[in-house]
Design an enzyme around this catalytic site. Sequence first.
Site, PDB file in Angstrom:
ATOM      1  N   ASP A  45     -12.389  59.248 -63.820  1.00 63.30           N
ATOM      2  CA  ASP A  45     -11.698  58.284 -64.671  1.00 63.30           C
ATOM      3  C   ASP A  45     -10.837  57.428 -63.744  1.00 63.30           C
ATOM      4  O   ASP A  45      -9.802  57.862 -63.253  1.00 63.30           O
ATOM      5  CB  ASP A  45     -10.837  59.022 -65.699  1.00 63.30           C
ATOM      6  N   TRP A  94      -3.877  62.107 -69.295  1.00 60.70           N
ATOM      7  CA  TRP A  94      -5.244  61.656 -69.560  1.00 60.70           C
ATOM      8  C   TRP A  94      -6.270  62.752 -69.292  1.00 60.70           C
ATOM      9  O   TRP A  94      -7.262  62.865 -70.011  1.00 60.70           O
ATOM     10  CB  TRP A  94      -5.537  60.381 -68.765  1.00 60.70           C
ATOM     11  N   LYS A 114      -6.595  46.813 -66.694  1.00 59.85           N
ATOM     12  CA  LYS A 114      -5.560  46.947 -65.664  1.00 59.85           C
ATOM     13  C   LYS A 114      -5.895  46.127 -64.422  1.00 59.85           C
ATOM     14  O   LYS A 114      -5.079  45.336 -63.964  1.00 59.85           O
ATOM     15  CB  LYS A 114      -5.346  48.419 -65.332  1.00 59.85           C
TER      16      LYS A 114
END
Length: 358
Positions: free
Chosen positions: A167, A100, A191
């Site tokens: 993030d 990511w 999530k």
Amino acid sequence: MRMINFSAGPTGLPLSVLEHAQSELVDYRGEGYSVMEISHRSKTYEEVHFGAMDKIKKLYGIGDEYEVLFLQGGAHLQFAMIPMNLSQGGVCEYANTGVWTNKAIKEAKLMGVNVRVAASSEDDKFSYIPEIKFGDDADYTYICSNNTIYGTQYKALPKSKAPLVVDASSDFFSQQLDFSDIGILYGGAQKNAGPSGVTIVIIRKDLIERVSSQNVPTFLRYKTHADAKSLYNTPPTFAIYLLNLTMQWIMDNGGLEGIKARNDAKAKLLYDAIDESSGFYKGHAQKEHRSVMNVSYNITPDATLEPLFVEEALKHNMLGLKGHRHLGGIRASIYNAVSQNDVKVLVDFMKEFARKNG
């Protein structure tokens, strides 16, 4: 029977949240309509929208110096919006700890940003969090706090003189954070915070005005959404409704301190099973950098047993244990909605599987 959901995302929501939503699906609070059917300008929806924002601030203990935005496009859109809005022509520093952050770095370079990689753990397949020393001259600094694929997590946020962008997609709302250096904390909801479709951006207000280029499209400016209170366009209303319910669930379960205690206990149970398996299972992440959210591991005597493990686990009502294609193996994502008993079921299965196949 509901499956035990160990998927990396989207993943399971707390059952009580789903049941609450189910009870209101066609008739919200006895008003004769679903919350997803009404205008985002209505008073009824605004109570949900601003209620969710208030809960987020209360959970993290932040005040009016931060704005909560509800956007779309997931983390992938933020990879571009962040340099668009925060870069001022200087260097922007990134710590590379996996897929990511690699994507975020590539996107920033596409924007023409002068990217400097301040630290990386690529040398050992991203099995650890590297030591980071950000420079004093950056426009902003950037990390991913938890790495879903490789199972590593920062135990403390690095210090940064520039605004720190985090993030937090896969460990959002799992513990309290020190906001001293945080300029932006963001992540997809799917999530720990709700369903897919809404991206939460917590941004320090002084950064909202920072966009320096007149070429940034109106929709891609944080200021546009902050000025409109995240109602510039029609927001994902039902996703935000479920987000609001999930924030209340966290509050009802001891807030972020209570959630952290639950998560630590679950992670210990699972990592102990790996470490005490006499080498049958081996975790990917170095021990001091292990994630409390995503546990990636292998069957070391015979990797060909891993597909069988996933297949048999599914027969035992456990979903989502196949490792990511970049790493392979097995991955158990034990987000907030996963209970300690759910993890115990997995651990008991792991022990029996090792006994039969060891």
